[in-house]
Design a protein around this motif. Sequence first.
Motif, PDB file in Angstrom:
ATOM      1  N   CYS A  89       0.752  -1.100   0.159  1.00 41.71           N
ATOM      2  CA  CYS A  89      -0.372  -0.059  -0.263  1.00 41.71           C
ATOM      3  C   CYS A  89       0.903   1.305  -0.085  1.00 41.71           C
ATOM      4  N   GLY A  90       2.420   1.013   0.285  1.00 34.01           N
ATOM      5  CA  GLY A  90       3.179   2.162   0.809  1.00 34.01           C
ATOM      6  C   GLY A  90       2.893   3.106   1.360  1.00 34.01           C
ATOM      7  N   HIS A  91       1.633   3.320   2.675  1.00 35.12           N
ATOM      8  CA  HIS A  91       1.873   3.814   3.064  1.00 35.12           C
ATOM      9  C   HIS A  91       3.047   4.395   4.291  1.00 35.12           C
ATOM     10  N   CYS A  92       3.851   3.477   4.126  1.00 32.12           N
ATOM     11  CA  CYS A  92       4.835   3.391   5.081  1.00 32.12           C
ATOM     12  C   CYS A  92       6.218   4.415   4.743  1.00 32.12           C
ATOM     13  N   VAL A  93       5.933   4.352   3.078  1.00 32.97           N
ATOM     14  CA  VAL A  93       7.114   4.751   2.172  1.00 32.97           C
ATOM     15  C   VAL A  93       6.188   6.436   2.133  1.00 32.97           C
ATOM     16  N   ALA A  94       5.113   6.823   2.370  1.00 31.05           N
ATOM     17  CA  ALA A  94       4.488   8.211   2.158  1.00 31.05           C
ATOM     18  C   ALA A  94       4.491   8.746   3.769  1.00 31.05           C
ATOM     19  N   VAL A  95       4.454   8.048   4.967  1.00 31.65           N
ATOM     20  CA  VAL A  95       4.381   8.501   6.177  1.00 31.65           C
ATOM     21  C   VAL A  95       6.232   8.679   6.617  1.00 31.65           C
ATOM     22  N   HIS A 125       8.288   0.669 -10.237  1.00 34.45           N
ATOM     23  CA  HIS A 125       8.097   0.905 -11.626  1.00 34.45           C
ATOM     24  C   HIS A 125       8.398   2.220 -11.753  1.00 34.45           C
ATOM     25  N   GLU A 126       8.505   3.253 -10.223  1.00 35.41           N
ATOM     26  CA  GLU A 126       8.315   4.497 -10.723  1.00 35.41           C
ATOM     27  C   GLU A 126       7.959   5.090  -9.322  1.00 35.41           C
ATOM     28  N   LYS A 127       8.568   6.710  -9.241  1.00 37.80           N
ATOM     29  CA  LYS A 127       9.180   7.485  -7.744  1.00 37.80           C
ATOM     30  C   LYS A 127       7.567   7.716  -7.181  1.00 37.80           C
ATOM     31  N   THR A 128       8.210   7.847  -5.871  1.00 37.44           N
ATOM     32  CA  THR A 128       6.505   8.563  -5.391  1.00 37.44           C
ATOM     33  C   THR A 128       6.688   9.559  -5.782  1.00 37.44           C
ATOM     34  N   LEU A 129       4.725  10.223  -5.858  1.00 41.79           N
ATOM     35  CA  LEU A 129       5.008  11.552  -5.905  1.00 41.79           C
ATOM     36  C   LEU A 129       4.326  12.260  -4.934  1.00 41.79           C
ATOM     37  N   GLU A 130       4.603  13.906  -4.842  1.00 39.77           N
ATOM     38  CA  GLU A 130       4.743  14.434  -3.588  1.00 39.77           C
ATOM     39  C   GLU A 130       4.850  15.814  -3.511  1.00 39.77           C
ATOM     40  N   TYR A 131       3.524  15.950  -3.195  1.00 35.69           N
ATOM     41  CA  TYR A 131       3.333  16.898  -2.835  1.00 35.69           C
ATOM     42  C   TYR A 131       2.876  17.900  -1.291  1.00 35.69           C
ATOM     43  N   PRO A 132       3.930  18.867  -1.649  1.00 34.53           N
ATOM     44  CA  PRO A 132       4.410  19.202  -0.024  1.00 34.53           C
ATOM     45  C   PRO A 132       2.700  20.257   0.060  1.00 34.53           C
ATOM     46  N   ASP A 133       2.557  21.094  -0.652  1.00 37.25           N
ATOM     47  CA  ASP A 133       1.176  21.907   0.098  1.00 37.25           C
ATOM     48  C   ASP A 133       0.592  20.909  -0.182  1.00 37.25           C
TER      49      ASP A 133
END
Length: 288
Positions: A46-52, A63-71
């Motif tokens: 689910c990638g929550h660990c990576v996201a958090v 196959h790709e990098k995670t997206l980031e939305y700082p704002d």
Amino acid sequence: MKITGIDEKKCSACGVCVQECAAGIYSVNGSKHVTHDDPYNWCTGCGHCVAVCPKDAIIYTAHEKTLEYPDKDISIKDVEKLLHTKRSIRRYKNKDVPEKEIEKLLEIMRFAPSGHNAQPCEYVVVKDREKIRMLGQATIASFKSFKKLIKIRKLLKPFIPKAFYEILSDRGTALGVDELIRQYESGKDIIFFDAPVLILAHVPNLGGLSYVDPTIALTYGMLAAHALGLGSCWMGFAMMAVAKHKKILQLLNIPKGRFIAGVITFGYPVHTYYRVPVRNKIKAEWYV
Ligand SMILES: Cc1cc2nc3c(=O)[nH]c(=O)nc-3n(C[C@H](O)[C@H](O)[C@H](O)COP(=O)(O)O)c2cc1C
């Protein structure tokens, strides 16, 4: 994505991943860093660990990098505006939808949530007019079968829900179905409204929850379409008619074991909508 470990140099042992992980594959080892252990493959990716992770310490392959939305500011006003002003479109311009726009929709649908993060949806994009016509005809054939049910409804009564029996018994139902068939056969596309594009979602047949993931994903697509100036409409009649229709599944190369769980029209709307239709008052029981 597949989690392969933790970068001990980066990990501060804050334990956020331990709290976030639904599979319980992280634990705080003493105090210096968190350990990752998944002997039974419980991780759903689910990638929550990576996201958090505040330290970006989770190691993964993807196959790709995670997206980031700082704002992270999203105004409720804009969300309301998007949701309130999206209409189900039943008249489309005779104008092609560029493939780039359709790709944008599919790309947004890719980020829809799914049960157990299984991401089961695959899509068929139909711009071919002949295939759209065949799907419309299959839907009209289902109306004709429905008329047969109306005729034998008294025999079916003990075996069908009361509400369905009432629909079959309503004079308006029979007349309405006849009228739809008549209009279609006189050349009016009352099924797809001459939409230039259909997107169909297909999923494995896994019982009761099978419809949920495609419904969410297609709804993402319809909302995104609205933001792109495109109209859309959920095609309930067509969806019921073609879901498990052998010839249609073959025509669209849908693999065995999968069925069509959603059909949406897309195109440029003819009309402008000046007002938001009134809806019923909400009914909600609160237990506080
Ligand atoms: C599950 C579902 C099935 C639908 N099936 C059809 C359909 O077969 N044909 C059609 O013209 N509209 C269909 N609609 C559109 C509804 O009629 C529409 O959402 C409703 O009238 C409210 O209009 P709005 O979406 O513009 O607010 C369907 C909508 C949903 C959610």
